[in-house]
Write an enzyme that holds these catalytic residues in place. Structure first.
Site, PDB file in Angstrom:
ATOM      1  N   THR A  18     -42.853 -65.336 -44.032  1.00 41.36           N
ATOM      2  CA  THR A  18     -43.333 -64.005 -43.663  1.00 41.36           C
ATOM      3  C   THR A  18     -42.701 -62.925 -44.517  1.00 41.36           C
ATOM      4  O   THR A  18     -43.316 -61.886 -44.770  1.00 41.36           O
ATOM      5  CB  THR A  18     -43.040 -63.741 -42.168  1.00 41.36           C
ATOM      6  OG1 THR A  18     -43.721 -64.719 -41.392  1.00 41.36           O
ATOM      7  CG2 THR A  18     -43.500 -62.364 -41.744  1.00 41.36           C
ATOM      8  N   TYR A  29     -51.893 -62.093 -41.150  1.00 38.39           N
ATOM      9  CA  TYR A  29     -51.288 -61.984 -42.473  1.00 38.39           C
ATOM     10  C   TYR A  29     -51.176 -63.366 -43.092  1.00 38.39           C
ATOM     11  O   TYR A  29     -51.264 -64.390 -42.412  1.00 38.39           O
ATOM     12  CB  TYR A  29     -49.905 -61.318 -42.404  1.00 38.39           C
ATOM     13  CG  TYR A  29     -48.835 -62.135 -41.731  1.00 38.39           C
ATOM     14  CD1 TYR A  29     -47.996 -62.973 -42.461  1.00 38.39           C
ATOM     15  CD2 TYR A  29     -48.652 -62.071 -40.351  1.00 38.39           C
ATOM     16  CE1 TYR A  29     -47.025 -63.732 -41.846  1.00 38.39           C
ATOM     17  CE2 TYR A  29     -47.673 -62.826 -39.719  1.00 38.39           C
ATOM     18  CZ  TYR A  29     -46.856 -63.651 -40.475  1.00 38.39           C
ATOM     19  OH  TYR A  29     -45.897 -64.407 -39.850  1.00 38.39           O
ATOM     20  N   THR A  95     -39.335 -67.924 -40.771  1.00 30.95           N
ATOM     21  CA  THR A  95     -38.437 -68.024 -39.617  1.00 30.95           C
ATOM     22  C   THR A  95     -38.770 -69.186 -38.682  1.00 30.95           C
ATOM     23  O   THR A  95     -37.923 -69.596 -37.890  1.00 30.95           O
ATOM     24  CB  THR A  95     -38.462 -66.712 -38.808  1.00 30.95           C
ATOM     25  OG1 THR A  95     -39.801 -66.456 -38.358  1.00 30.95           O
ATOM     26  CG2 THR A  95     -37.967 -65.545 -39.642  1.00 30.95           C
ATOM     27  N   ASP A  96     -39.988 -69.727 -38.735  1.00 28.79           N
ATOM     28  CA  ASP A  96     -40.396 -70.734 -37.746  1.00 28.79           C
ATOM     29  C   ASP A  96     -39.504 -71.970 -37.758  1.00 28.79           C
ATOM     30  O   ASP A  96     -39.158 -72.505 -36.701  1.00 28.79           O
ATOM     31  CB  ASP A  96     -41.848 -71.154 -37.979  1.00 28.79           C
ATOM     32  CG  ASP A  96     -42.850 -70.116 -37.494  1.00 28.79           C
ATOM     33  OD1 ASP A  96     -42.419 -69.102 -36.895  1.00 28.79           O
ATOM     34  OD2 ASP A  96     -44.056 -70.307 -37.712  1.00 28.79           O
ATOM     35  N   LYS A 168     -34.332 -69.817 -33.080  1.00 31.62           N
ATOM     36  CA  LYS A 168     -35.338 -68.776 -32.892  1.00 31.62           C
ATOM     37  C   LYS A 168     -35.690 -68.693 -31.414  1.00 31.62           C
ATOM     38  O   LYS A 168     -35.951 -69.712 -30.771  1.00 31.62           O
ATOM     39  CB  LYS A 168     -36.582 -69.074 -33.731  1.00 31.62           C
ATOM     40  CG  LYS A 168     -37.590 -67.934 -33.742  1.00 31.62           C
ATOM     41  CD  LYS A 168     -38.722 -68.178 -34.747  1.00 31.62           C
ATOM     42  CE  LYS A 168     -39.680 -66.978 -34.763  1.00 31.62           C
ATOM     43  NZ  LYS A 168     -40.744 -67.118 -35.768  1.00 31.62           N
ATOM     44  N   GLU A 289     -26.085 -87.957 -15.186  1.00 31.43           N
ATOM     45  CA  GLU A 289     -27.148 -88.427 -14.293  1.00 31.43           C
ATOM     46  C   GLU A 289     -27.820 -89.690 -14.813  1.00 31.43           C
ATOM     47  O   GLU A 289     -28.529 -90.370 -14.072  1.00 31.43           O
ATOM     48  CB  GLU A 289     -28.188 -87.321 -14.089  1.00 31.43           C
ATOM     49  CG  GLU A 289     -27.674 -86.104 -13.330  1.00 31.43           C
ATOM     50  CD  GLU A 289     -28.783 -85.104 -13.066  1.00 31.43           C
ATOM     51  OE1 GLU A 289     -29.678 -85.392 -12.254  1.00 31.43           O
ATOM     52  OE2 GLU A 289     -28.749 -84.025 -13.694  1.00 31.43           O
TER      53      GLU A 289
END
Length: 332
Positions: A18, A29, A95-96, A168, A289
């Site tokens: 981006t 975009y 950023t993903d 993120k 557990e």
């Protein structure tokens, strides 16, 4: 009068994202639409900070990041870091999947020099893009002597994050990145750095996986746990050839009894199973557990599912057994 000292040389490796995005007609975009040179021209003051050399490694949005690009990026970064004239490396990235790439590089780069990933939540053509300030700060971090030996860092929104800690947390906000367990590495404001402390876990020059000599990585799948989760998701992953499975478990890495049973069967068939958590924070501990010793499971400790997958791939590439894989999650 003495001449000014030469500026530090920074190798900027561009992958798209981006930060290099541009709006499209009709809305939305396109990632990686703007050249890195154009991005640099939009950041005033950089010429006084560093001598920047640009190399384009990929032109993708980070949703398209894959193992092939990771290995290419690692090799390209290592080559730059081995150049005695280079003071640090900056990587532009979407950023993903930035947290995964950063953690992968944190484990496979053999260096004490600064390596800094940077991206943006708003494309370059947006109103008030965050990319220019992020990029300025990232390059300042990469030139600073205090950034050395801290492993791979991520700079965003005036914050400095360790690669191991960052995640993120929001789809659109510029403050999307958080370090939920151990906190920030520091702050950077208009190029002024404030580090809080080093990470105590192994990385980069101390990593047994560095430098990276791999040509491929084993398949590891992430399977998200939920109420009523069926066992056939695990069967499908095993049948597709996964050598490892990370369960993004409910709560502290939990799964229902049917899935526990099929995961235990997968372990007996030679597939590594790691329990992580979908919650976004906290620790997945052994034998709370679920009887991990009996089932043959590995627990992810603090690592989220995406990063647990990265570490498991590298561990499996070394042919490590369950006990040795578990040890990795305590030291990396």
């Amino acid at each position: 009068m003495d001449a000014s000292p030469p500026l530090p040389r920074i190798r900027l490796l561009a992958t798209g994202g981006t930060i290099a995005g541009a709006h499209k007609d009709g809305g939305g975009y396109e990632s990686a639409a703007i050249s890195t040179e154009t991005l640099l021209e939009a950041v005033p003051g950089l010429a006084a900070v560093a001598a920047i050399e640009v190399e384009q490694v990929a032109h993708i949005g980070s949703q398209d990041m894959d193992q092939k690009v990771w290995l290419k990026l690692a090799a390209t970064a290592q080559q730059a870091l081995d150049d005695p004239a280079i003071a640090g490396v900056v990587i532009t990235h979407g950023t993903d999947t930035m947290e995964e790439t950063a953690y992968f590089l944190n484990l496979v780069l053999k260096t004490d020099l600064p390596v800094v990933l940077v991206g943006a939540m708003r494309p370059a053509t947006a109103i008030s893009p965050d990319g220019p300030m992020n990029l300025y700060n990232a390059i300042c971090v990469a030139t600073h002597r205090e950034s050395a030996t801290r492993g791979v860092l991520v700079v965003s929104n005036d914050e400095i994050h360790f690669a191991r800690e960052i995640a993120k947390s929001n789809t659109t906000q510029v403050g999307t990145f958080k370090s939920p367990n151990r906190g920030l590495a520091g702050f950077v404001n208009r190029g002024r750095l404030h580090f809080f402390g080093p990470t105590v876990l192994k990385h980069t020059s101390a990593s047994e996986f560095a430098p990276c000599e791999l040509t491929e990585l084993p398949r590891v799948d992430i399977i998200y746990a939920y109420a009523g989760m069926p066992r056939d998701l695990i069967d499908a992953s095993v049948q597709a050839g996964a050598r490892g499975i990370v369960i993004a478990g409910v709560g502290a890495g939990n799964m229902n009894k049917s899935v526990q049973a099929v995961c235990s069967d997968a372990v007996k068939a030679g597939v590594a199973v790691v329990r992580s958590s979908r919650t976004g924070g906290g620790i997945v501990a052994r034998n709370i557990e679920i009887d991990d010793d009996r089932a043959g499971f590995v627990v992810a400790e603090e690592l989220n599912p995406a990063k647990a997958r990265v570490l498991l791939m590298l561990g499996l590439s070394r042919g490590l057994n369950t006990a040795a894989l578990q040890a990795l999650f305590t030291i990396y």
